[in-house]
Design an enzyme around this catalytic site. Sequence first.
Site, PDB file in Angstrom:
ATOM      1  N   LYS A  11       0.821  -1.212   0.000  1.00  0.00           N
ATOM      2  CA  LYS A  11       0.000   0.000   0.000  1.00  0.00           C
ATOM      3  C   LYS A  11       0.862   1.273   0.000  1.00  0.00           C
ATOM      4  CE  LYS A  11      -3.968  -2.319   2.123  1.00  0.00           C
ATOM      5  NZ  LYS A  11      -5.029  -2.265   3.163  1.00  0.00           N
ATOM      6  N   TYR A  51     -12.142  -2.012  -3.885  1.00  0.00           N
ATOM      7  CA  TYR A  51     -12.700  -2.140  -2.525  1.00  0.00           C
ATOM      8  C   TYR A  51     -14.227  -1.988  -2.519  1.00  0.00           C
ATOM      9  CZ  TYR A  51      -8.264  -2.481   0.047  1.00  0.00           C
ATOM     10  OH  TYR A  51      -7.065  -2.917   0.577  1.00  0.00           O
ATOM     11  N   PHE A  59     -15.717   3.653   6.630  1.00  0.00           N
ATOM     12  CA  PHE A  59     -14.335   4.038   6.313  1.00  0.00           C
ATOM     13  C   PHE A  59     -14.019   4.007   4.816  1.00  0.00           C
ATOM     14  CE2 PHE A  59     -14.320  -0.535   7.435  1.00  0.00           C
ATOM     15  CZ  PHE A  59     -13.775  -1.085   6.290  1.00  0.00           C
ATOM     16  N   ARG A  87      -1.336 -13.900   4.265  1.00  0.00           N
ATOM     17  CA  ARG A  87      -2.045 -13.227   5.361  1.00  0.00           C
ATOM     18  C   ARG A  87      -1.321 -13.424   6.689  1.00  0.00           C
ATOM     19  NH1 ARG A  87      -6.957 -10.871   3.887  1.00  0.00           N
ATOM     20  NH2 ARG A  87      -7.762 -10.926   5.996  1.00  0.00           N
ATOM     21  N   THR A  93      -5.375  -7.165  10.537  1.00  0.00           N
ATOM     22  CA  THR A  93      -5.702  -5.910   9.838  1.00  0.00           C
ATOM     23  C   THR A  93      -5.203  -4.681  10.584  1.00  0.00           C
ATOM     24  OG1 THR A  93      -7.699  -6.987   9.023  1.00  0.00           O
ATOM     25  CG2 THR A  93      -7.618  -4.597   8.808  1.00  0.00           C
ATOM     26  N   ARG A 104       2.603  -5.936   8.785  1.00  0.00           N
ATOM     27  CA  ARG A 104       1.842  -4.827   9.358  1.00  0.00           C
ATOM     28  C   ARG A 104       2.424  -4.384  10.704  1.00  0.00           C
ATOM     29  NH1 ARG A 104      -3.972  -7.323   7.339  1.00  0.00           N
ATOM     30  NH2 ARG A 104      -4.148  -6.060   5.457  1.00  0.00           N
ATOM     31  N   ASN A 114      -2.119   0.132   6.818  1.00  0.00           N
ATOM     32  CA  ASN A 114      -1.604  -1.156   7.295  1.00  0.00           C
ATOM     33  C   ASN A 114      -0.691  -1.866   6.297  1.00  0.00           C
ATOM     34  OD1 ASN A 114      -3.558  -1.923   5.517  1.00  0.00           O
ATOM     35  ND2 ASN A 114      -4.790  -3.096   6.968  1.00  0.00           N
ATOM     36  N   HIS A 117      -2.049  -5.437   1.398  1.00  0.00           N
ATOM     37  CA  HIS A 117      -3.312  -6.156   1.173  1.00  0.00           C
ATOM     38  C   HIS A 117      -2.980  -7.560   0.717  1.00  0.00           C
ATOM     39  CE1 HIS A 117      -7.079  -7.500  -0.620  1.00  0.00           C
ATOM     40  NE2 HIS A 117      -6.346  -7.882  -1.644  1.00  0.00           N
ATOM     41  N   GLU A 128      -9.550 -10.662  -7.901  1.00  0.00           N
ATOM     42  CA  GLU A 128      -8.589  -9.568  -7.686  1.00  0.00           C
ATOM     43  C   GLU A 128      -7.422  -9.635  -8.666  1.00  0.00           C
ATOM     44  OE1 GLU A 128      -9.477  -9.028  -2.893  1.00  0.00           O
ATOM     45  OE2 GLU A 128      -7.493  -9.672  -3.553  1.00  0.00           O
TER      46      GLU A 128
END
Length: 145
Positions: A11, A51, A59, A87, A93, A104, A114, A117, A128
């Site tokens: 990100k 998203y 948010f 993950r 998250t 993260r 964070n 993704h 995706e």
Amino acid sequence: MATERTLSIIKPDAVEKGATGDILRRFEEAGLQIIAMKKLHLSEDLAKGFYAVHKERPFYGELVAFMTSGPVVISVLEGEGAIAKNRELMGPTNSTEAPAGTIRGDHGTDIERNAAHGSDAPETAKVEISYFFNASEIVAPCEAL
Ligand code: ATP
Ligand code: MG
């Protein structure tokens, strides 16, 4: 465990702080192969579409603003149990709850900023990956995936 593919996005917060190389190294050291990669500054439409599942959440607007605030590095990772492995490498998250040693925990700031993704299931991974990559942009495309 099956060979899987997952979509990773480094990100804007992590790209801006120069953590791209560290995060990609973690993927490779965990046995995940980078089979496609691009650096993009997401448009508002691209971020909103990606998203869209969160569009009713309070948010959403801030998330889209964050994701378009600077370039991101998007990759397709392939390996045994790639979705869960990615993950696990990212951690929870909320960066403030992510242990040191996770992406993260080491590079994120809070629940929004964070650092990374990762797809959360085989079906979402497929959607995706095709959202960002044509088949011709993926190295050694595997018919089965
Ligand atoms: P991602 O989909 O980015 O891998 P995730 O699956 O861990 O993250 P999601 O619930 O899908 O978490 O949320 C998507 C993203 O929206 C989060 O990564 C984070 O950047 C942002 N986000 C999630 N919850 C909040 C919140 N309560 N406040 C602000 N931003 C949030
Ligand atoms: Mg998610």
